[in-house]
Design a protein around this motif. Structure first.
Motif, PDB file in Angstrom:
ATOM      1  N   ALA A  41       0.699  -1.159   0.022  1.00 41.08           N
ATOM      2  CA  ALA A  41       0.009  -0.039   0.030  1.00 41.08           C
ATOM      3  C   ALA A  41       0.934   0.955  -0.013  1.00 41.08           C
ATOM      4  CB  ALA A  41      -0.806  -0.046   1.237  1.00 41.08           C
ATOM      5  N   SER A  42       0.469   2.161  -0.635  1.00 39.10           N
ATOM      6  CA  SER A  42       1.231   3.461  -0.610  1.00 39.10           C
ATOM      7  C   SER A  42       0.680   4.383   0.300  1.00 39.10           C
ATOM      8  CB  SER A  42       1.225   4.208  -2.080  1.00 39.10           C
ATOM      9  OG  SER A  42      -0.009   4.627  -2.369  1.00 39.10           O
ATOM     10  N   GLY A  43       1.391   5.372   0.564  1.00 35.36           N
ATOM     11  CA  GLY A  43       0.758   6.430   1.737  1.00 35.36           C
ATOM     12  C   GLY A  43       2.106   7.760   1.707  1.00 35.36           C
ATOM     13  N   SER A  44       1.759   8.546   2.854  1.00 31.36           N
ATOM     14  CA  SER A  44       2.514   9.419   2.963  1.00 31.36           C
ATOM     15  C   SER A  44       2.921   9.707   4.679  1.00 31.36           C
ATOM     16  CB  SER A  44       2.021  10.766   2.452  1.00 31.36           C
ATOM     17  OG  SER A  44       0.688  11.027   3.534  1.00 31.36           O
ATOM     18  N   VAL A  45       3.886  10.395   4.735  1.00 30.58           N
ATOM     19  CA  VAL A  45       4.646  10.404   6.247  1.00 30.58           C
ATOM     20  C   VAL A  45       3.693  11.472   6.697  1.00 30.58           C
ATOM     21  CG1 VAL A  45       6.711  10.796   7.481  1.00 30.58           C
ATOM     22  CG2 VAL A  45       6.777   9.239   5.479  1.00 30.58           C
ATOM     23  N   LEU A  82       0.149   7.895   6.914  1.00 37.31           N
ATOM     24  CA  LEU A  82      -1.080   7.969   6.337  1.00 37.31           C
ATOM     25  C   LEU A  82      -1.243   6.772   5.186  1.00 37.31           C
ATOM     26  CD1 LEU A  82      -4.089   8.557   7.183  1.00 37.31           C
ATOM     27  CD2 LEU A  82      -3.658  10.652   5.606  1.00 37.31           C
ATOM     28  N   VAL A  83      -1.977   5.763   5.486  1.00 31.34           N
ATOM     29  CA  VAL A  83      -1.823   4.753   4.226  1.00 31.34           C
ATOM     30  C   VAL A  83      -3.500   4.813   3.955  1.00 31.34           C
ATOM     31  CG1 VAL A  83      -1.671   2.385   3.683  1.00 31.34           C
ATOM     32  CG2 VAL A  83      -0.055   3.643   5.096  1.00 31.34           C
ATOM     33  N   LYS A 127       8.091   2.162  10.779  1.00 34.17           N
ATOM     34  CA  LYS A 127       9.560   2.306  10.982  1.00 34.17           C
ATOM     35  C   LYS A 127      10.322   2.269   9.840  1.00 34.17           C
ATOM     36  CE  LYS A 127      13.165  -0.250  13.671  1.00 34.17           C
ATOM     37  NZ  LYS A 127      13.223  -1.298  14.721  1.00 34.17           N
ATOM     38  N   SER A 128      11.308   2.808   9.528  1.00 40.47           N
ATOM     39  CA  SER A 128      12.241   2.835   8.454  1.00 40.47           C
ATOM     40  C   SER A 128      13.599   2.676   8.652  1.00 40.47           C
ATOM     41  CB  SER A 128      12.074   4.023   7.545  1.00 40.47           C
ATOM     42  OG  SER A 128      12.654   4.012   6.421  1.00 40.47           O
ATOM     43  N   PRO A 129      14.369   1.838   7.677  1.00 39.44           N
ATOM     44  CA  PRO A 129      15.825   1.730   7.871  1.00 39.44           C
ATOM     45  C   PRO A 129      16.627   3.140   7.655  1.00 39.44           C
ATOM     46  CG  PRO A 129      15.468   0.531   6.041  1.00 39.44           C
ATOM     47  CD  PRO A 129      14.090   1.093   6.607  1.00 39.44           C
ATOM     48  N   VAL A 130      15.925   4.070   7.121  1.00 39.56           N
ATOM     49  CA  VAL A 130      16.401   5.190   6.582  1.00 39.56           C
ATOM     50  C   VAL A 130      15.652   6.365   7.197  1.00 39.56           C
ATOM     51  CG1 VAL A 130      17.858   4.690   4.785  1.00 39.56           C
ATOM     52  CG2 VAL A 130      15.384   5.444   4.270  1.00 39.56           C
ATOM     53  N   ALA A 131      16.006   7.565   7.397  1.00 33.73           N
ATOM     54  CA  ALA A 131      15.279   8.854   7.802  1.00 33.73           C
ATOM     55  C   ALA A 131      14.433   9.256   6.389  1.00 33.73           C
ATOM     56  CB  ALA A 131      16.078   9.977   8.094  1.00 33.73           C
ATOM     57  N   VAL A 132      12.996   9.365   7.028  1.00 36.50           N
ATOM     58  CA  VAL A 132      12.078   9.726   5.809  1.00 36.50           C
ATOM     59  C   VAL A 132      11.327  11.130   6.418  1.00 36.50           C
ATOM     60  CG1 VAL A 132       9.850   9.169   4.501  1.00 36.50           C
ATOM     61  CG2 VAL A 132      11.707   7.403   5.269  1.00 36.50           C
ATOM     62  N   ALA A 133      11.594  12.126   5.573  1.00 38.00           N
ATOM     63  CA  ALA A 133      10.790  13.353   6.038  1.00 38.00           C
ATOM     64  C   ALA A 133       9.224  13.428   5.860  1.00 38.00           C
ATOM     65  CB  ALA A 133      11.468  14.455   5.010  1.00 38.00           C
ATOM     66  N   ARG A 134       8.582  14.273   6.740  1.00 36.26           N
ATOM     67  CA  ARG A 134       7.277  14.518   6.652  1.00 36.26           C
ATOM     68  C   ARG A 134       6.819  14.930   5.174  1.00 36.26           C
ATOM     69  NH1 ARG A 134       3.934  19.058   7.540  1.00 36.26           N
ATOM     70  NH2 ARG A 134       1.864  18.237   8.566  1.00 36.26           N
ATOM     71  N   GLY A 135       5.628  14.152   4.643  1.00 43.25           N
ATOM     72  CA  GLY A 135       5.125  14.613   3.601  1.00 43.25           C
ATOM     73  C   GLY A 135       5.635  13.726   2.462  1.00 43.25           C
ATOM     74  N   ALA A 136       6.704  12.867   2.565  1.00 45.47           N
ATOM     75  CA  ALA A 136       7.433  11.859   1.802  1.00 45.47           C
ATOM     76  C   ALA A 136       6.155  10.980   1.364  1.00 45.47           C
ATOM     77  CB  ALA A 136       8.636  11.585   2.183  1.00 45.47           C
ATOM     78  N   GLU A 137       6.500  10.364   0.261  1.00 46.17           N
ATOM     79  CA  GLU A 137       5.707   9.093   0.004  1.00 46.17           C
ATOM     80  C   GLU A 137       6.271   7.856   0.187  1.00 46.17           C
ATOM     81  OE1 GLU A 137       3.729   8.887  -4.240  1.00 46.17           O
ATOM     82  OE2 GLU A 137       4.092  10.961  -4.573  1.00 46.17           O
ATOM     83  N   ILE A 138       5.424   7.025   0.585  1.00 52.92           N
ATOM     84  CA  ILE A 138       6.019   5.779   1.070  1.00 52.92           C
ATOM     85  C   ILE A 138       5.522   4.393   0.383  1.00 52.92           C
ATOM     86  CG2 ILE A 138       7.117   6.680   3.061  1.00 52.92           C
ATOM     87  CD1 ILE A 138       3.872   4.705   3.510  1.00 52.92           C
ATOM     88  N   TRP A 139       6.026   3.533   0.589  1.00 54.13           N
ATOM     89  CA  TRP A 139       5.334   1.867   0.326  1.00 54.13           C
ATOM     90  C   TRP A 139       5.332   1.208   1.400  1.00 54.13           C
ATOM     91  CZ3 TRP A 139       2.537   1.076  -3.818  1.00 54.13           C
ATOM     92  CH2 TRP A 139       3.029   1.742  -5.146  1.00 54.13           C
ATOM     93  N   VAL A 140       4.680   0.454   1.864  1.00 51.66           N
ATOM     94  CA  VAL A 140       4.354  -0.420   3.136  1.00 51.66           C
ATOM     95  C   VAL A 140       5.284  -1.670   2.536  1.00 51.66           C
ATOM     96  CG1 VAL A 140       3.101  -1.789   4.915  1.00 51.66           C
ATOM     97  CG2 VAL A 140       2.491   0.531   4.194  1.00 51.66           C
TER      98      VAL A 140
END
Length: 171
Positions: free
Chosen positions: A112-116, A129-130, A142-155
């Protein structure tokens, strides 16, 4: 007329108690083999409450508005009560059969995709938010790398019902 009004009010009170005490009143008769399973169907509390209230109120209306006596009020009240009890039975069965599907599980979130929502530090927790099945879900992430607010992510992985492992979407 007071008897009929009393029965109508007793039916409404019984209905309210069946909602508030959901199953407790039926549980009082558990273990009594004679009534085992009877309260699940035609003699459930909502059905009895519907019958009592409609019998009482329609009887009171007949007594107050016509010249019929208590027998005439009962002759009108019984079918009205039976009809209302039957309707309550059918409605409760329809509501019990209505299944809207299973709640989403952690594995359903994978891909699923979402945003931080709250920035995720490296190997730390933040919030994402997914959207799953058109519904937004706010989860710990949780992420192995830092992810900024508003960035798109994959679960990538479900850690629990409310926590996931994510990776940022690379562009």
């Amino acid at each position: 007329m007071a008897w009929f009004l009393g029965l109508g009010i007793a039916g409404v009170v019984l209905l309210a108690l069946s909602f508030v005490l959901d199953g407790v009143l039926e549980g009082l008769l558990d273990g009594v083999s004679v009534v085992d399973g009877l309260l699940d169907g035609l003699l459930s509390l909502p059905v009895i409450a519907g019958f009592l209230s409609m019998f009482g109120f329609s009887g009171a209306i007949v007594l107050g508005s016509t010249g019929l006596g208590p027998v005439g009020a009962a002759v009108v009240g019984v079918p009205a009560g039976v009809l209302t009890g039957w309707f309550a039975y059918r409605l409760s069965r329809a509501l019990m059969r209505d299944s809207s599907g299973a709640a989403p599980r952690g594995d359903d979130l994978i891909g699923a995709s979402g945003s931080v929502v709250t920035a995720i530090p490296a190997d730390g927790y933040g919030e994402v938010l997914v959207h799953l099945a058109g519904q937004p879900m706010k989860l710990s992430a949780k992420s192995p790398v830092a992810v900024a607010r508003g960035a798109e992510i994959w679960v990538e992985q479900a850690l629990s019902q409310s926590a996931v492992s994510v990776r940022p979407v690379e562009r």
